[in-house]
Scaffold this motif. Structure first.
Motif, PDB file in Angstrom:
ATOM      1  N   ILE A  12       0.858  -1.181   0.000  1.00 42.07           N
ATOM      2  CA  ILE A  12       0.000   0.000   0.000  1.00 42.07           C
ATOM      3  C   ILE A  12       0.891   1.227   0.000  1.00 42.07           C
ATOM      4  CG2 ILE A  12      -1.738   1.292   1.284  1.00 42.07           C
ATOM      5  CD1 ILE A  12      -2.454  -1.526   2.555  1.00 42.07           C
ATOM      6  N   LEU A  13       0.695   2.082  -0.987  1.00 46.01           N
ATOM      7  CA  LEU A  13       1.425   3.338  -1.067  1.00 46.01           C
ATOM      8  C   LEU A  13       0.434   4.449  -0.790  1.00 46.01           C
ATOM      9  CD1 LEU A  13       3.388   2.626  -4.367  1.00 46.01           C
ATOM     10  CD2 LEU A  13       4.117   2.184  -2.019  1.00 46.01           C
ATOM     11  N   GLY A  14       0.728   5.282   0.195  1.00 43.95           N
ATOM     12  CA  GLY A  14      -0.207   6.336   0.553  1.00 43.95           C
ATOM     13  C   GLY A  14       0.479   7.655   0.787  1.00 43.95           C
ATOM     14  N   ASP A  15      -0.234   8.739   0.525  1.00 47.52           N
ATOM     15  CA  ASP A  15       0.344  10.062   0.738  1.00 47.52           C
ATOM     16  C   ASP A  15      -0.114  10.701   2.047  1.00 47.52           C
ATOM     17  OD1 ASP A  15      -2.225  10.933   0.159  1.00 47.52           O
ATOM     18  OD2 ASP A  15      -1.707  11.708  -1.814  1.00 47.52           O
ATOM     19  N   SER A  16      -0.882   9.976   2.838  1.00 50.42           N
ATOM     20  CA  SER A  16      -1.304  10.495   4.141  1.00 50.42           C
ATOM     21  C   SER A  16      -0.619   9.686   5.241  1.00 50.42           C
ATOM     22  CB  SER A  16      -2.817  10.404   4.295  1.00 50.42           C
ATOM     23  OG  SER A  16      -3.178  10.739   5.627  1.00 50.42           O
ATOM     24  N   MET A  17       0.367  10.295   5.876  1.00 53.07           N
ATOM     25  CA  MET A  17       1.067   9.622   6.970  1.00 53.07           C
ATOM     26  C   MET A  17       0.091   9.300   8.095  1.00 53.07           C
ATOM     27  SD  MET A  17       3.951   8.392   7.979  1.00 53.07           S
ATOM     28  CE  MET A  17       5.330   9.185   7.212  1.00 53.07           C
ATOM     29  N   LEU A  18      -0.867  10.185   8.342  1.00 48.59           N
ATOM     30  CA  LEU A  18      -1.859   9.958   9.386  1.00 48.59           C
ATOM     31  C   LEU A  18      -2.640   8.675   9.127  1.00 48.59           C
ATOM     32  CD1 LEU A  18      -3.530  10.802  11.862  1.00 48.59           C
ATOM     33  CD2 LEU A  18      -4.947  12.160  10.304  1.00 48.59           C
ATOM     34  N   VAL A  19      -3.137   8.508   7.918  1.00 40.76           N
ATOM     35  CA  VAL A  19      -3.922   7.318   7.578  1.00 40.76           C
ATOM     36  C   VAL A  19      -3.062   6.062   7.683  1.00 40.76           C
ATOM     37  CG1 VAL A  19      -5.154   6.142   5.715  1.00 40.76           C
ATOM     38  CG2 VAL A  19      -5.571   8.575   6.155  1.00 40.76           C
ATOM     39  N   LYS A  21      -0.451   5.560   9.559  1.00 37.38           N
ATOM     40  CA  LYS A  21      -0.195   5.277  10.978  1.00 37.38           C
ATOM     41  C   LYS A  21      -1.443   4.723  11.646  1.00 37.38           C
ATOM     42  CE  LYS A  21       4.005   7.340  11.653  1.00 37.38           C
ATOM     43  NZ  LYS A  21       5.144   6.671  12.231  1.00 37.38           N
ATOM     44  N   GLN A  22      -2.617   5.162  11.225  1.00 32.53           N
ATOM     45  CA  GLN A  22      -3.861   4.608  11.767  1.00 32.53           C
ATOM     46  C   GLN A  22      -4.024   3.155  11.337  1.00 32.53           C
ATOM     47  OE1 GLN A  22      -6.588   7.566  10.293  1.00 32.53           O
ATOM     48  NE2 GLN A  22      -6.579   8.695  12.228  1.00 32.53           N
ATOM     49  N   ILE A  23      -3.742   2.851  10.090  1.00 31.20           N
ATOM     50  CA  ILE A  23      -3.834   1.478   9.601  1.00 31.20           C
ATOM     51  C   ILE A  23      -2.848   0.582  10.356  1.00 31.20           C
ATOM     52  CG2 ILE A  23      -3.354  -0.019   7.615  1.00 31.20           C
ATOM     53  CD1 ILE A  23      -4.544   2.213   5.849  1.00 31.20           C
ATOM     54  N   ALA A  24      -1.653   1.108  10.630  1.00 28.16           N
ATOM     55  CA  ALA A  24      -0.633   0.344  11.343  1.00 28.16           C
ATOM     56  C   ALA A  24      -0.967   0.192  12.827  1.00 28.16           C
ATOM     57  CB  ALA A  24       0.728   1.021  11.178  1.00 28.16           C
ATOM     58  N   GLY A  25      -1.965   0.929  13.303  1.00 28.85           N
ATOM     59  CA  GLY A  25      -2.339   0.859  14.708  1.00 28.85           C
ATOM     60  C   GLY A  25      -1.500   1.750  15.608  1.00 28.85           C
ATOM     61  N   GLU A  26      -0.670   2.597  15.016  1.00 30.27           N
ATOM     62  CA  GLU A  26       0.175   3.500  15.794  1.00 30.27           C
ATOM     63  C   GLU A  26      -0.600   4.725  16.280  1.00 30.27           C
ATOM     64  OE1 GLU A  26       3.979   4.382  13.949  1.00 30.27           O
ATOM     65  OE2 GLU A  26       3.834   2.510  12.812  1.00 30.27           O
ATOM     66  N   SER A  33     -16.845   9.247  11.657  1.00 31.33           N
ATOM     67  CA  SER A  33     -17.191   9.045  10.251  1.00 31.33           C
ATOM     68  C   SER A  33     -16.043   8.391   9.481  1.00 31.33           C
ATOM     69  CB  SER A  33     -17.593  10.367   9.591  1.00 31.33           C
ATOM     70  OG  SER A  33     -16.529  11.292   9.643  1.00 31.33           O
ATOM     71  N   LEU A  34     -14.798   8.633   9.882  1.00 29.81           N
ATOM     72  CA  LEU A  34     -13.655   8.016   9.217  1.00 29.81           C
ATOM     73  C   LEU A  34     -13.310   6.655   9.815  1.00 29.81           C
ATOM     74  CD1 LEU A  34     -11.304  11.090   8.694  1.00 29.81           C
ATOM     75  CD2 LEU A  34     -12.856  10.021   7.060  1.00 29.81           C
ATOM     76  N   ALA A  35     -13.712   6.423  11.055  1.00 30.60           N
ATOM     77  CA  ALA A  35     -13.433   5.145  11.719  1.00 30.60           C
ATOM     78  C   ALA A  35     -14.060   3.982  10.958  1.00 30.60           C
ATOM     79  CB  ALA A  35     -13.931   5.178  13.160  1.00 30.60           C
ATOM     80  N   VAL A  36     -15.182   4.227  10.320  1.00 33.77           N
ATOM     81  CA  VAL A  36     -15.845   3.195   9.514  1.00 33.77           C
ATOM     82  C   VAL A  36     -14.903   2.705   8.414  1.00 33.77           C
ATOM     83  CG1 VAL A  36     -17.786   2.747   7.960  1.00 33.77           C
ATOM     84  CG2 VAL A  36     -18.116   4.159   9.995  1.00 33.77           C
ATOM     85  N   TYR A  37     -14.206   3.635   7.776  1.00 36.92           N
ATOM     86  CA  TYR A  37     -13.277   3.276   6.708  1.00 36.92           C
ATOM     87  C   TYR A  37     -12.053   2.553   7.262  1.00 36.92           C
ATOM     88  CZ  TYR A  37     -16.137   6.365   3.907  1.00 36.92           C
ATOM     89  OH  TYR A  37     -17.188   6.954   3.263  1.00 36.92           O
ATOM     90  N   LEU A  38     -11.590   2.958   8.440  1.00 38.09           N
ATOM     91  CA  LEU A  38     -10.449   2.294   9.060  1.00 38.09           C
ATOM     92  C   LEU A  38     -10.792   0.845   9.399  1.00 38.09           C
ATOM     93  CD1 LEU A  38      -7.587   2.418  10.148  1.00 38.09           C
ATOM     94  CD2 LEU A  38      -8.513   3.313  12.293  1.00 38.09           C
ATOM     95  N   VAL A  39     -11.974   0.621   9.926  1.00 38.09           N
ATOM     96  CA  VAL A  39     -12.412  -0.747  10.227  1.00 38.09           C
ATOM     97  C   VAL A  39     -12.517  -1.560   8.935  1.00 38.09           C
ATOM     98  CG1 VAL A  39     -14.344  -2.136  11.090  1.00 38.09           C
ATOM     99  CG2 VAL A  39     -13.562  -0.141  12.381  1.00 38.09           C
ATOM    100  N   ALA A  40     -13.074  -0.969   7.896  1.00 36.34           N
ATOM    101  CA  ALA A  40     -13.202  -1.668   6.604  1.00 36.34           C
ATOM    102  C   ALA A  40     -11.818  -2.013   6.049  1.00 36.34           C
ATOM    103  CB  ALA A  40     -13.986  -0.813   5.616  1.00 36.34           C
TER     104      ALA A  40
END
Length: 81
Positions: A12-19, A21-26, A33-40
């Motif tokens: 996965i290549l992403g331009d949002s460090m925040l996203v 780090k969220q995916i990595a659980g850091e 509203s965005l948590a739904v996408y993180l869970v998905a």
């Protein structure tokens, strides 16, 4: 699509460090509203044997942005660089 093709490893290549780090659980996702996408995304990642992610600065990420726009049906202008 990758799951349907039987792909087992994904990068996965992403331009949002925040996203990323969220995916990595850091980092925690504080927006309901965005948590739904993180869970998905987390559920989808369980479909792969291996998943890695890398931050790509936005100015170096034109190709990925263009692919994302195409995926949602928005075409980039031909003179856009």
């Amino acid at each position: 699509m990758l799951v349907e093709l039987g792909i087992q490893s994904v990068e996965i290549l992403g331009d949002s460090m925040l996203v990323l780090k969220q995916i990595a659980g850091e980092y925690k996702c504080l927006s309901p509203s965005l948590a739904v996408y993180l869970v998905a995304a987390g559920n989808l990642l369980t479909e792969f044997r291996e998943a890695t992610w890398e931050h790509i600065p936005r100015e170096e990420n034109f190709a990925a942005n263009e692919l994302a726009q195409i995926a949602i049906g928005i075409q980039m202008p031909e003179n856009c660089v």
